[in-house]
Design a protein around this motif. Structure first.
Motif, PDB file in Angstrom:
ATOM      1  N   THR A 118       0.842  -1.187   0.000  1.00  0.00           N
ATOM      2  CA  THR A 118       0.000   0.000   0.000  1.00  0.00           C
ATOM      3  C   THR A 118       0.878   1.238   0.000  1.00  0.00           C
ATOM      4  OG1 THR A 118      -0.054   0.196   2.392  1.00  0.00           O
ATOM      5  CG2 THR A 118      -1.693  -1.232   1.395  1.00  0.00           C
ATOM      6  N   PHE A 174      -9.954  -1.899  -1.741  1.00  0.00           N
ATOM      7  CA  PHE A 174      -9.797  -1.283  -3.056  1.00  0.00           C
ATOM      8  C   PHE A 174     -10.999  -1.642  -3.907  1.00  0.00           C
ATOM      9  CE2 PHE A 174      -7.327  -5.212  -2.938  1.00  0.00           C
ATOM     10  CZ  PHE A 174      -7.844  -5.934  -4.000  1.00  0.00           C
ATOM     11  N   THR A 200      -5.122   1.357  -3.371  1.00  0.00           N
ATOM     12  CA  THR A 200      -5.610   0.711  -2.151  1.00  0.00           C
ATOM     13  C   THR A 200      -5.783   1.752  -1.055  1.00  0.00           C
ATOM     14  OG1 THR A 200      -3.395   0.308  -1.308  1.00  0.00           O
ATOM     15  CG2 THR A 200      -4.348  -1.402  -2.713  1.00  0.00           C
TER      16      THR A 200
END
Lengths: 360, 291
Positions: A269, A281, A355
């Motif tokens: 991430t 996500f 994400t």
């Protein structure tokens, strides 16, 4: 959840709005939900079927007795008060308009029970129907009303007793898609005008987000998450909510820029975090490849297998298993080019920048 | 989606009554139906003939020429008047006691409800004569309760018109209770809940919401009870005797006449048949078509 009861004590402290802890034990099922809602606020109880939403609503209305907990409305204890003694209005899922009474008499029923004379009750009812834009339907029996009209009559009937707590059980569930859009907008207006507490129950996240100021998500009789709709949509904390808001969600331990999942997978991430964390996500962040990509900059790459495909308009949603179970959205063209079909092996890539990581 | 309320039990009862009387529409459809298996068709037709033959015989042997004078005799009118009054009174008694009883059976939760329901329906299957004997033992001048009625209030029920009403209500009330209870079960109890959230007490909810909803069932049950009371013989003759003008209802009069004056018996029977047909027609017109 916090026990608000202790704060209020048993003194004359007047707390406006709803303050409740609803505990209902019913052969194997236990509901334990704390709710605190200020006047003018709309709270949506959101949850899957069988989560206990309707039980919570019935407990608030007095139709199902509390096993323990408390229920205070504007400082008044309502725990043992029968339904007819509570300043509560209910819009039932299928409205339950009295079939033998006209729309007007349905709405006048409440005021009549509260001691208004027949003429007065009818005058009040006529005003409510007028506000709902149903003046010309006042003499009609419920079976002659359309779904949307019946819903508004039900709302008028519930509001006509001037409740301090308005309860709506799946207020839009019985409507077809097109009516639903209109009725949702109208309902939103009426709820915005309503100055007391409103609690609505729904399994539809869109209804909940459009109509409510705050969501309380219930699963298996317990509150799993509550907060503003936007917050819940961004940071789901259970698979159920993640599915509702359309996100892939994983739980693991964050160590700087990586999150190690319980199953052994690692997700890279961009947000730095340490300790138990969620990674989420959207399905659109997933890119699929037939062969292992070589030039891709994506740090997260998994070998998966297509479990199922579904079309949503011009998009295809692919359910993937194998490596990391996830959901991916792609265009119909891309799906055709990849020759996706159930059982086909694919590589799934997710960019770290797409994400979102937050503490569990 | 919800299941809207439908007066279902009314429909059941109508079908039941219809088979007995032989409804024209349904019979025609079966006759025209292709591929009705013979093993079903033959007994079905035989059954139909079996049910209709006695009624046809009654019409065939009716002394049509002397009918006007038979029917205008004082005894006939006396018996008919008494029958109508007593059957109506018995129906009223059944309504006042039976509707709340049906509500209790359908809505209240209590231990032994199944047993209570079985006991309530017992008079349905009990031979009416036994019912009459039981009534004598309970309400007779020396009965379990009757002796107190007699000594405290000077009320004597056996062999009085009131006794006829009691006997008929005893036999007829279960019909009403069963019919109303069935309708109540079919009616959505959440309407009562909706009424309560609007501020109605449980009784107000019953009176203003449930009662209007189950009206078709109550009406069908009343007609059924009334018809049963009108034809009541065994319990009436046992408990109330056979005194012309006081306790001699039409069925008793028919039975008596059959021994002395068969032609009169046939004429009286014809009257009862006409009343039955009228009841059936009333049921069909009022509650079969209005939905």
């Amino acid at each position: 959840m916090t026990d608000f009861g202790k704060e209020c004590g048993s003194g004359p402290a007047h707390v406006a709005g709803l303050d409740a802890r609803l505990v209902v034990d019913r052969g194997g099922f236990r509901l334990d939900v704390a709710l605190r809602v200020a006047p003018g606020d709309v709270v949506a109880l959101l949850g899957p079927n069988g989560a206990g939403k309707t039980t919570a609503l019935r407990a608030l209305a007095g139709l199902t007795p509390l096993s323990s907990g408390h229920l205070r409305l504007d400082g008044t204890v309502l725990d043992g008060t029968p339904p007819e003694g509570r300043p509560v209005g209910v819009v039932f899922q299928d409205y339950l308009l009295f079939p033998h009474l006209t729309a007007l008499d349905n709405v006048a029923f409440g005021p009549r029970c509260h001691g208004a004379s027949k003429a007065d009750a009818r005058a009040q009812a006529a005003r409510w129907l007028d506000r709902m834009g149903l003046a010309e339907h006042s003499g009609v029996k419920p079976r002659r009303l359309s779904g949307g009209q019946a819903q508004r009559v039900a709302l008028a009937r519930a509001l006509a007793t001037r409740p301090r707590l308005l309860l709506l059980d799946e207020p839009l569930a019985a409507l077809d898609a097109r009516t639903r859009l209109d009725v949702r907008a109208q309902l939103r207006r009426h709820l915005a005008d309503f100055e007391a507490v409103a609690v609505l129950v729904t399994h539809d996240p869109l209804d909940a987000m459009v109509l409510a100021d705050r969501l309380v998500v219930i699963e298996h009789g317990l509150v799993v998450q509550e907060g503003a709709p936007s917050d819940i949509a961004r940071r789901p904390r259970t698979d159920y909510i993640a599915r509702l808001v359309g996100l892939n969600l994983y739980k693991g331990r964050a160590e700087g820029h990586v999150v190690r999942l319980e199953a052994g997978h690692v997700i890279t991430t961009t947000e730095e975090l340490t300790g138990p964390a969620f990674v989420a996500f959207p399905p659109s962040a997933v890119t699929l490849y037939r062969e292992r990509p070589t030039g891709s900059s994506a740090r997260n790459l998994w070998r998966c297998e297509v479990a199922g495909l579904e079309t949503h308009g011009d998009r295809v949603r692919a359910d993937l298993t194998g490596g990391l179970p996830l959901v991916a959205d792609l265009t119909t063209v891309a799906a055709a080019e990849l020759d996706l079909r159930p059982g086909a092996p694919v590589w799934a890539a997710v960019k770290a920048t797409q994400t979102h990581t937050y503490p569990a | 989606m919800s299941t809207p309320y439908r007066p279902d039990s009314g429909a059941e009862i109508r079908t039941g009554a219809g088979t007995r009387g032989g409804p024209g529409g349904r019979r025609a459809r079966v006759g025209a139906g292709r591929g009705v298996p013979l093993p079903l068709l033959l007994p079905a037709l035989a059954g139909l003939v079996f049910l209709l033959l006695p009624l046809t015989a009654l019409l065939v042997r009716t002394p049509w020429r002397s009918l006007p004078e038979q029917l205008t005799s004082a005894e006939v009118w006396e018996a008919l008047r008494l029958s109508l009054i007593c059957a109506s009174a018995a129906t009223a008694v059944s309504l006042v006691l039976g509707v709340p009883l049906a509500w209790l059976l359908a809505r209240a939760e209590f231990r032994g409800r199944g047993l209570v329901r079985a006991l309530v329906t017992l008079p349905l299957v009990l031979p009416p004569v036994v019912g009459g004997v039981a009534l004598l033992l309970a309400l007779g001048r020396n009965g379990v309760v009757g002796q107190w009625l007699d000594s405290w209030f000077g009320i004597t029920l056996p062999f009085t018109t009131a006794g006829v009403v009691v006997a008929e209500a005893f036999v007829a009330m279960p019909f009403l209770v069963i019919s109303v209870e069935g309708t109540l079960r079919a009616a959505d109890p959440r309407f009562e809940e909706a009424a309560m959230t609007l501020g109605a007490s449980r009784f107000t909810a019953f009176r203003r919401v449930t009662l209007p909803l189950i009206m078709p069932g109550i009406a069908a049950g009343s007609v059924l009870a009334w018809a049963r009371a009108l034809g009541e013989f065994g319990a009436t003759i046992t408990f109330a005797g056979n005194f012309p003008g006081r306790t001699q209802t039409m069925p008793l009069a028919v039975y008596l006449a059959l021994q002395n004056d068969p032609a009169a018996a046939v004429a009286l029977s014809l009257v009862l048949l006409a009343v039955s047909v009228a009841v059936l027609a009333g049921l069909r017109d009022r509650w079969a078509t209005v939905r």
